[in-house]
Design a protein around this motif. Structure first.
Motif, short mmCIF file in Angstrom:
data_model
loop_
_atom_site.label_atom_id
_atom_site.label_comp_id
_atom_site.label_asym_id
_atom_site.label_seq_id
_atom_site.Cartn_x
_atom_site.Cartn_y
_atom_site.Cartn_z
N LYS A 94 -3.51 4.96 3.87
CA LYS A 94 -3.62 3.56 3.77
C LYS A 94 -2.11 3.05 4.02
CE LYS A 94 -8.01 2.91 1.66
NZ LYS A 94 -8.66 2.68 0.15
N LEU A 112 -0.92 3.27 7.46
CA LEU A 112 -1.36 2.23 8.48
C LEU A 112 -1.05 0.74 8.25
CD1 LEU A 112 -5.28 3.88 8.28
CD2 LEU A 112 -3.42 4.00 10.05
N HIS A 113 -0.99 0.47 7.03
CA HIS A 113 -0.26 -0.79 6.52
C HIS A 113 1.04 -1.13 7.17
CE1 HIS A 113 0.48 -4.55 4.46
NE2 HIS A 113 1.77 -4.05 4.22
N ARG A 141 2.18 0.56 9.90
CA ARG A 141 2.14 0.48 11.45
C ARG A 141 1.78 -1.02 11.65
NH1 ARG A 141 -1.65 1.33 15.56
NH2 ARG A 141 -0.59 2.43 17.30
N GLN A 142 0.77 -1.69 11.02
CA GLN A 142 0.45 -2.96 11.38
C GLN A 142 1.62 -3.96 10.99
OE1 GLN A 142 -2.98 -3.52 8.64
NE2 GLN A 142 -4.44 -2.71 10.16
N LYS A 143 2.42 -3.69 9.84
CA LYS A 143 3.31 -4.76 9.52
C LYS A 143 4.49 -4.81 10.28
CE LYS A 143 5.92 -6.04 5.30
NZ LYS A 143 6.14 -6.03 3.90
N TYR A 144 4.96 -3.41 10.80
CA TYR A 144 6.24 -3.42 11.75
C TYR A 144 5.84 -3.01 13.22
CZ TYR A 144 8.15 -3.31 7.28
OH TYR A 144 8.43 -3.57 5.52
N ARG A 145 6.29 -4.03 14.03
CA ARG A 145 5.80 -3.84 15.36
C ARG A 145 6.37 -2.84 16.13
NH1 ARG A 145 7.43 -6.66 20.68
NH2 ARG A 145 9.42 -6.94 19.62
N ARG A 181 4.38 0.31 16.36
CA ARG A 181 3.29 0.32 17.26
C ARG A 181 3.83 0.21 18.58
NH1 ARG A 181 2.42 -4.34 14.06
NH2 ARG A 181 2.45 -5.64 15.90
#
Length: 109
Positions: free
Chosen positions: A4, A7-8, A10-14, A17
């Motif tokens: 988790k 995944l957080h 990955r969402q937070k830091y462009r 991604r």
């Protein structure tokens, strides 16, 4: 819980991604790469220790890194007390056994 967290991040830091991934270090037990975007302060450094022992490395920054300045502060997103020391284009890395470290910039260049 660890998944988790990842995944957080990955969402937070462009950069995690969409960034370009460039290898920084590879040996028998330590692997590292950087993720870059067109925005300098979005760079992320990732290092992994697959050993049961503490590992220390002096790793050169990639020439593509826009953050070669020693003015930048890099902190481990898992442990804010862990900060990278960058001197003359090299990172002094200390990784605990069986650990990953993901660093982001907190200071200006």
């Amino acid at each position: 819980e660890y998944l988790k967290q990842l995944l957080h991040l990955r969402q937070k830091y462009r950069a995690l991604r969409q960034g370009q991934q460039l290898e920084m270090w590879q040996d028998e037990v330590v692997y590292g790469f950087t993720r870059l975007t067109e925005v300098p302060h979005e760079e992320i450094l990732c290092f992994f220790n697959n050993s049961h022992d503490l590992q220390e490395r002096q790793i050169p920054l990639r020439l593509e890194s826009p953050l070669q300045s020693t003015q930048c502060q890099w902190i481990n997103v898992f442990d804010p007390q862990d900060q990278l020391q960058i001197q003359e284009g090299f990172i002094d890395l200390i990784l605990p056994p069986k650990r990953a470290a993901i660093y982001r910039v907190i200071g200006g260049a």
